[in-house]
Design an enzyme around this catalytic site. Structure first.
Site: not given
Length: 475
Positions: A333, A421
């Site tokens: 991310c 994630h």
């Protein structure tokens, strides 16, 4: 409406932050669920950069996500209607009912209650209509008199729902009885009446040594110590603290985890931290990384500031040098964005554009839309359970191989990146990734590990958990 017998909510508040509210709340949820009670967790307002994404695509604190799992419930935005995500010493992104509130970000702190309180009361009332009992977690300490007029998470909520309040003190730090007495004295008479008992948490030693002090606090306040929870090592996620202090170890698969300011969702690396034969070392300052098997750059709530930290400490050069010598580097991310050439910020989401480490030919542009979604991703014949939570879109300027998912992650040599994630909570991915580093072993399903850990702790701490529930008449 819920036709089952209902109980008054039980609420845990701490004399200090990190007194153990989140863990006790999770364990009480599991303990009551194991007795057959339809129970759900609730926290009106949380402050944390560790956020989970619910099925409906909203953000809540990771602690409430774990507590929902403990209660055998599906996590919903109702369980944490207000989430504050710090991005500076004085600022935080405000999440209301799972979504960013740009309106509240521009309003003075004490003026926000008029908007937030209805969201809190609506959520708690919806949960009460669906469950027999709520297990509620407070925030910080109810003794913060400077925050009393804007309170939506501690005593204001306890009074609203008629909760039985139990104050938790961390006795391992010392001064627990002074904390209990001082907290109680800071409350109004009406608020004091809601406090039904005290819980001493993280105790090491012989409980008989506490008897005189227990009598003393009862005489001073009229409120008893109802349970003493022993200090207990566990593998459950820590919402706000990252205590791991490992150093490089010979014979282990060594992974450097870069913990820059505003690093987020660090608990997604717990499956690596607790994996036998794997040594995860938190990295905050410059260190020669060439001896490590891998370097991980996690997510960040303020990517620009995190990148500045790398430059100011020399970690940027250490990461680049490691990549050039063949050490695997993975960015998740915000870490993905840092690995690229530059991040553009025309709408001033973070306030500035900046250059990354240029280890991947990718460019990110922020916009006001925030992606928050649970994902099921097909990978190597398996289905990975992941989630996304980020601002911005990233474009690759060269023809790079995808990493895990096309157009959502890229790799070049030993440099890898992904917007997904929770990759490592997936057994098959963790097994594959670690074996690529030369590790040999057998990974377990991480959700099974967490579930078993909750039951193990409930069994190990059955006596104090039973004492709390019996005192609150939840039986």
């Amino acid at each position: 409406m819920n036709s089952q017998p209902s109980y008054l909510p039980i609420m845990f508040m701490g004399c200090t932050s990190d007194a153990g509210k989140s863990l006790v709340t999770a364990l009480i949820c599991r303990y009551l669920a194991n007795t057959g009670l339809n129970v759900a967790p609730f926290k009106a307002q949380n402050m944390s950069n560790n956020a989970a994404v619910t099925r409906e695509g909203g953000e809540i604190g990771r602690a409430q996500y774990l507590q929902a799992l403990a209660a055998n419930q599906i996590a919903t935005i109702e369980m944490n209607p207000v989430l504050l995500k710090p991005h500076s010493d004085i600022g935080a992104q405000v999440i209301v009912n799972g979504e960013v509130s740009h309106q509240l970000n521009a309003i003075d702190w004490h003026q926000r209650k008029a908007i937030l309180w209805p969201a809190v009361t609506a959520s708690v009332e919806r949960l009460q209509s669906k469950h027999q009992c709520l297990v509620i977690e407070g925030a910080g300490s109810p003794a913060e008199v400077n925050l009393r007029k804007s309170d939506i998470v501690n005593m204001e909520l306890a009074l609203h729902v008629d909760a039985s309040v139990y104050l938790i003190a961390d006795i391992d730090r010392g001064g627990a009885y002074a904390h209990l007495l001082g907290t109680w004295m800071c409350l109004s008479k009406q608020e004091q009446a809601r406090v039904k008992g005290y819980v001493l948490n993280k105790f090491r030693g012989e409980q008989a040594l506490l008897e005189d002090a227990n009598h003393w606090i009862l005489e001073k306040t009229g409120i008893p110590i109802v349970a003493v929870v022993p200090w207990t090592k566990h593998q459950l996620p820590e919402e706000d603290n990252f205590f791991h202090r490992n150093q490089w170890q010979a014979g282990a698969t060594n992974i450097a985890l870069v913990v820059y300011p505003y690093a987020s969702n660090l608990d997604e690396f717990d499956p690596l931290i607790y994996q036998s034969g794997v040594n995860v070392v938190p990295m905050r300052e410059w260190q020669d990384l060439s001896q490590y098997d891998a370097v991980i750059l996690p997510g960040s709530k303020h990517v620009a500031e995190s990148c500045k930290h790398l430059l100011s400490t020399g970690l940027d050069k250490a990461i680049i040098d490691a990549a050039h010598t063949g050490v695997r580097v993975l960015g998740i991310c915000g870490g993905l964005q840092i690995l690229g050439d530059k991040v553009l910020d025309p709408q001033h989401i973070e306030g500035e554009q900046f250059s990354g480490l240029s280890l991947l030919p990718i460019t990110t542009e922020y916009d006001s839309n925030k992606v928050t979604i649970q994902r099921k991703v097909d990978w190597a014949g398996e289905q990975l359970n992941c989630y996304e939570i980020h601002h911005g879109k990233t474009q690759c300027t060269e023809n790079l191989a995808p990493f895990v998912e096309v157009n959502n992650g890229w790799q070049h040599g030993q440099v890898q990146s992904s917007y997904l994630h929770d990759l490592f909570t997936n057994k098959s991915f963790r097994q594959h990734w670690l074996e690529g580093l030369g590790w040999r072993g057998q990974c377990e399903d991480w959700q099974d590990v967490i579930d078993k850990e909750l039951d193990r702790l409930c069994e190990q701490l059955a006596e104090p958990l039973k004492q709390i529930c019996e005192h609150a008449k939840l039986n």
